[in-house]
Design a protein around this motif. Structure first.
Motif, PDB file in Angstrom:
ATOM      1  N   UNK A  33      89.868  20.562  31.489  1.00 13.93           N
ATOM      2  CA  UNK A  33      88.929  20.505  32.401  1.00 13.93           C
ATOM      3  C   UNK A  33      89.509  21.498  33.680  1.00 13.93           C
ATOM      4  N   UNK A  35      89.086  21.720  37.885  1.00  6.66           N
ATOM      5  CA  UNK A  35      88.841  20.956  39.332  1.00  6.66           C
ATOM      6  C   UNK A  35      89.132  21.849  40.513  1.00  6.66           C
ATOM      7  N   UNK A  43      88.994  16.576  46.030  1.00  5.69           N
ATOM      8  CA  UNK A  43      89.192  16.813  44.362  1.00  5.69           C
ATOM      9  C   UNK A  43      87.966  16.650  43.732  1.00  5.69           C
ATOM     10  N   UNK A  45      85.498  17.657  40.205  1.00  7.27           N
ATOM     11  CA  UNK A  45      85.360  18.066  39.072  1.00  7.27           C
ATOM     12  C   UNK A  45      84.444  19.327  38.809  1.00  7.27           C
ATOM     13  N   UNK A  48      84.071  20.922  32.016  1.00  9.11           N
ATOM     14  CA  UNK A  48      85.024  20.406  30.871  1.00  9.11           C
ATOM     15  C   UNK A  48      84.586  20.891  29.551  1.00  9.11           C
ATOM     16  N   UNK A  56      80.517  20.960  29.305  1.00 10.21           N
ATOM     17  CA  UNK A  56      79.722  20.158  30.219  1.00 10.21           C
ATOM     18  C   UNK A  56      79.993  20.981  31.488  1.00 10.21           C
ATOM     19  N   UNK A  98      92.803  10.192  27.071  1.00  6.52           N
ATOM     20  CA  UNK A  98      92.555  10.086  28.227  1.00  6.52           C
ATOM     21  C   UNK A  98      93.370  10.331  29.481  1.00  6.52           C
ATOM     22  N   UNK A 100      95.154  13.045  31.673  1.00  3.83           N
ATOM     23  CA  UNK A 100      95.140  14.559  32.131  1.00  3.83           C
ATOM     24  C   UNK A 100      96.483  15.024  32.687  1.00  3.83           C
ATOM     25  N   UNK A 102      98.025  17.898  34.669  1.00  2.05           N
ATOM     26  CA  UNK A 102      97.447  18.978  35.496  1.00  2.05           C
ATOM     27  C   UNK A 102      98.562  20.242  35.644  1.00  2.05           C
TER      28      UNK A 102
ATOM     29  N   UNK B  94      88.225   7.006  35.459  1.00  2.38           N
ATOM     30  CA  UNK B  94      87.300   7.615  34.505  1.00  2.38           C
ATOM     31  C   UNK B  94      86.258   6.908  34.569  1.00  2.38           C
ATOM     32  N   UNK B  99      81.869  12.651  29.094  1.00  4.51           N
ATOM     33  CA  UNK B  99      82.869  13.637  29.413  1.00  4.51           C
ATOM     34  C   UNK B  99      84.342  13.357  30.019  1.00  4.51           C
ATOM     35  N   UNK B 100      84.473  12.085  30.481  1.00  2.21           N
ATOM     36  CA  UNK B 100      85.615  11.655  30.864  1.00  2.21           C
ATOM     37  C   UNK B 100      86.485  12.142  31.879  1.00  2.21           C
ATOM     38  N   UNK B 101      85.715  12.946  32.837  1.00  2.02           N
ATOM     39  CA  UNK B 101      86.316  13.609  33.804  1.00  2.02           C
ATOM     40  C   UNK B 101      86.849  12.498  34.842  1.00  2.02           C
ATOM     41  N   UNK B 102      87.626  12.987  35.436  1.00  2.00           N
ATOM     42  CA  UNK B 102      88.446  12.114  36.640  1.00  2.00           C
ATOM     43  C   UNK B 102      87.233  12.156  37.986  1.00  2.00           C
ATOM     44  N   UNK B 104      88.203  11.066  41.680  1.00  2.00           N
ATOM     45  CA  UNK B 104      89.374  11.127  42.735  1.00  2.00           C
ATOM     46  C   UNK B 104      88.873  10.419  44.040  1.00  2.00           C
TER      47      UNK B 104
END
Lengths: 111, 114
Positions: A33, A35, A43, A45, A48, A56, A98, A100, A102, B94, B99-102, B104
């Motif tokens: 990912x 960001x 923050x 996104x 991906x 994505x 799940x 992540x 960084x 999530x 896509x499981x992007x975070x 925040x």
């Protein structure tokens, strides 16, 4: 093993120039990912990658932004014709189950 | 809309006193929830995560968080603050099963006074 690494750690560029930011994920992590962390937006996104699937790109703020991931590992985020509002910290994360992890980020300043 | 709300932008405590950082989420299903910490000029470090196995989650450095579905909350606590806890804390979720992007929260800056 090593964590997520990013380079450069800092980048100063002039408005209108192109920049490339690099991310080396943790070995074996299939998801990656990008960001952006900026003062006004927090923050957010950007993009991906999961394995060999099409990325994505729904978080990219404009068509000046693009990213690729070669061989399912290293990723490069490219910003063309940089603008002052692109100044931010760009964070890369790689993921397993799940969670992540960084990298330290690239701090970009567009003058 | 699905979102994560951190109720306090700044929290100040004295060293040795309890810490409470509040987080609420809005989601159409039970999300996966995380707390990350960011020390000045450092990257984001995972403190703990909730993925439905247990509602009370223990993390690193003595932090823990409790998932309360009825209150849609995931507050972060620590019994006794240390000077090294001073940092920015992000509640993260999530929301997207694809896509499981975070997603925040806006962050809470924790100050620890001597």
């Amino acid at each position: 093993g090593a964590g997520v690494s990013q380079s450069p750690s800092n980048k100063v560029t002039e408005k209108g120039k192109d920049v490339e930011l690099r991310c080396d994920p943790i070995s074996g992590h299939t998801a990656l990912y990008w960001y952006r962390q900026s003062l006004g937006q927090g923050l957010e996104f950007l993009i991906y990658f999961q394995g060999n699937s099409a990325p994505d790109k729904s978080g990219l703020p404009s068509d000046r932004f693009s990213a690729e991931r070669t061989g399912g590992s290293v990723s490069t985020l490219t910003i063309q014709r940089t603008q002052q509002e692109d100044s931010a910290v760009y964070l890369c994360a790689s993921s397993v189950q799940e969670t992540q992890y960084f990298g330290p980020g690239t701090r970009l300043l567009v003058l | 809309a699905q979102s994560v709300t951190q109720l306090d932008s700044h929290v100040s405590v004295s060293e040795g006193t309890p810490v409470l950082l509040r987080c609420n989420y809005s989601s159409s299903y039970s999300p996966s929830l995380f707390w990350y910490v960011q020390h000045p000029n450092k990257g984001l470090q995972l403190l703990l995560k909730y993925t439905s196995a247990a509602t009370l989650v223990k993390g690193i450095n003595g932090f823990e968080a409790e998932f309360k579905k009825s209150e849609t909350s995931f507050h972060l606590t620590k019994p006794s603050a240390h000077m090294s806890d001073a940092a920015e804390y992000f509640c993260v979720a999530i929301m997207d099963t694809g896509r499981r992007a975070l997603t925040f929260g806006s962050g809470t800056r924790l100050q620890v006074q001597p």
